[in-house]
Design a protein around this motif. Structure first.
Motif: not given
Lengths: 511, 81
Positions: A348-350, A408-410, A412-420
């Motif tokens: 996974k890319w994450k 690592f925890r999110a 996916g990458l979309g969630k990482v963007y949303l999160m930050w």
């Protein structure tokens, strides 16, 4: 059979009971029987056959490499062996990633590619034993030690049940003397008590800290609409604690179980949060994976003729500073290695970005801008030989690692963007009012978590200066009893276990 | 080349690689004793040693050297060959 379960406790007790009654030449055979039973219980007969075939193939290849005198044929045999092992790992773990990546490239290039991925059942612990067997075959090829004559001994190396699902990564030459030596492993008071103490410390980390941290992390990571700003920072840092106590707690249990048997496995953690740089951090976190990658991927890659000639060319044509600060061949080798770190964690890319390429970027930028940082420090007259500077460096390292772990925890990458994108809301007061008590843990449990983290960090800090268990072992009997009894009571009374909690799953047992 | 001369020459390579002429490299020196001698600089050091003595370390030696004394043993052995 989860390692924290009544079944495992019964299984281990039976194994140990017979193990200590057997003569030295049969002790390892018994451990092998136990390991095969464990593999069958953890997967099935079919996967146990797959495991056996992989071990047998590795054994035959290593024997063939050793018997072959011609270098070309030795290299060809090594290539076949590694291709089989890497291909096997790829087949079992990366089918979906491969298809998804090809489809993604096709979409980018406006081509209609529809590859179907495959998710197949894999032998338990495939990510761990496959790398160990690759290391074994490379060691034989390099002449570090002769190929093992007995395939059953290689099977125990690959499948030793305490370490099968989570590591640590072992080297054959450091383990074979312990398993297959002439000396019988007797039940000793020292091994039994030290092993049990280590297991207890692992249970404390897992049941008291990681299980609580998980509740906060799951709550925040599951709802970025409600939890923004400093909630996200709390989740990011608490997840680092969760992962550390979960993984290092598991390692404590694994190493403790082996210690009771008189087997010493390599350490996987050495107080990582006291590192002053990202490079140092990774020499203290998941040590055996990183050492494996250093010895079997990073160093050989740097010594390959392409990078070697590139470096020679640079040395000849560039100023010395360039080699130091713009060492492109080194950056290429680092890129491949860090990609491998992320890729090993899963297709996974994450993972590839979070614990791979992000770390690579930070290390490379740190090397390139080292002169600038030195200049700034000199111009500002900062004292770098004091506690406050080292504290700053440690916090900086933790911050870099934490950002990587948020990938690592999110989900996916979309969630990482949303999160930050939502991490910078102005709500710092949530750290000081009652808000943290509404994330799934009440005030008492938040305090238990807080003090538990403090306890683990304090022990980690002490472990950088002393052998903590040895110091306790030197105390009077009554004092020792009090220390371990208090810890046991804390685990029993404050540990989160039972019907409502999943104590059996560990994050790193999933790889 | 005597052992002392070998050590002196190795010291000069260390000074050059780590930009530090105050380094006092001895036989028992390990990577932990030299600031900056980590896995990132190890290969640079190895290749500078190889160039200085016109030898080639094997992969096993690159991964397995425990201290400078072992490095000197290998250099001396290669020189004899």
């Amino acid at each position: 059979m989860p390692i924290i379960s009544l079944q495992f406790a019964i299984f281990l007790s039976l194994i140990l009971l017979v193990y200590f009654c057997l003569p030295a030449r049969l002790q390892w055979v018994w451990l092998l029987c136990g390991s095969f039973f464990y593999i069958i219980m953890a997967s099935d007969l079919e996967m146990t056959m797959v495991f056996t075939i992989i071990v047998l193939f590795t054994w035959i290849t290593a024997k063939a490499i050793m018997a072959q005198k011609k270098q070309g044929k030795r290299s060809a045999l090594l290539g076949i062996g590694l291709l089989f092992q890497f291909g096997g790992l790829f087949f079992f773990k990366y089918g979906d990633f491969f298809a998804g990546t090809i489809n993604g490239i096709g979409k980018t290039l406006d081509m209609d590619i529809r590859l179907t991925g495959w998710s197949v059942e894999a032998p338990v612990g495939v990510s761990y034993f496959m790398l160990m067997l690759m290391g074994y075959i490379l060691d034989v090829y390099w002449g570090k030690y002769p190929a093992e004559n007995n395939p059953a001994k290689l099977a125990l190396f690959a499948g030793f049940f305490p370490a099968l699902t989570s590591g640590p990564f072992m080297r054959y030459d450091t383990m074979n003397g312990q398993w297959f030596g002439d000396q019988k492993h007797k039940l000793s008071y020292q091994n039994l008590t030290l092993g049990l103490q280590r297991i207890l410390w692992g249970l404390f980390k897992k049941l008291v800290i990681a299980s609580r941290a998980q509740i906060i992390v799951d709550t925040i990571y599951g709802d970025f609409d409600t939890y923004q700003g400093f909630y996200i920072w709390v989740a990011v840092f608490v997840f680092v604690i969760q992962l550390y106590t979960d993984f290092s707690g598991l390692m404590d249990i694994v190493l403790g179980v082996a210690e009771i048997m008189g087997i010493y496995l390599p350490e996987n953690f050495k107080a990582p949060f006291f590192s002053i740089s990202v490079s140092e951090f990774w020499r203290r976190w998941h040590i055996t994976l990183n050492e494996w990658l250093r010895d079997y991927l990073f160093n050989p890659l740097q010594r390959c003729s392409v990078l070697r000639n590139f470096r020679k060319w640079m040395r000849k044509h560039c100023r010395k500073e360039y080699e130091k600060y713009f060492n492109v061949p080194l950056y290429i080798a680092l890129f491949v290695t860090w990609f491998a770190v992320g890729f090993w964690h899963g297709g996974k890319w994450k993972y590839i970005i979070g614990v791979g390429l992000w770390m690579w970027l930070v290390i490379v930028l740190g090397m390139i801008f080292a002169p600038l940082f030195k200049w700034i420090v000199r111009r500002l007259g900062i004292n770098t030989d004091c506690f406050s500077w080292r504290l700053f460096q440690r916090i900086r390292t933790l911050l870099v690692f934490s950002v990587g772990l948020s990938f690592f925890r999110a989900e996916g990458l979309g969630k990482v963007y949303l999160m930050w994108s939502r991490a910078f809301a102005d709500n710092i007061w949530i750290l000081f009012d009652q808000s943290l008590y509404e994330l799934g843990l009440d005030a008492v449990n938040v305090h238990v978590l807080f003090w538990g983290i403090g306890g683990v960090l304090a022990v980690d800090y002490l472990s950088t200066r002393y052998d903590v268990r040895a110091v306790i072992a030197r105390q009077n009997f009554v004092f020792r009893c009090i220390v371990w009894l208090v810890l046991m009571l804390i685990v029993v009374m404050l540990g989160l276990y039972g019907r409502n909690y999943d104590t059996s799953s560990f994050i790193y047992a999933g790889f | 080349m005597s052992r002392e001369a070998l050590l002196k020459a190795v010291n000069e390579v260390f000074w050059d690689v780590f930009d530090d002429e105050s380094l006092d490299i001895r036989e028992e020196t390990t990577a932990a004793d030299v600031n900056g001698w980590d896995s990132l600089r190890h290969i640079t050091l190895i290749e500078n040693i190889e160039d200085r003595f016109d030898i080639r370390f094997t992969m096993l030696e690159v991964n397995g050297m425990k201290n400078v004394g072992e490095m000197l043993d290998i250099i001396a052995e290669r020189a004899r060959e």
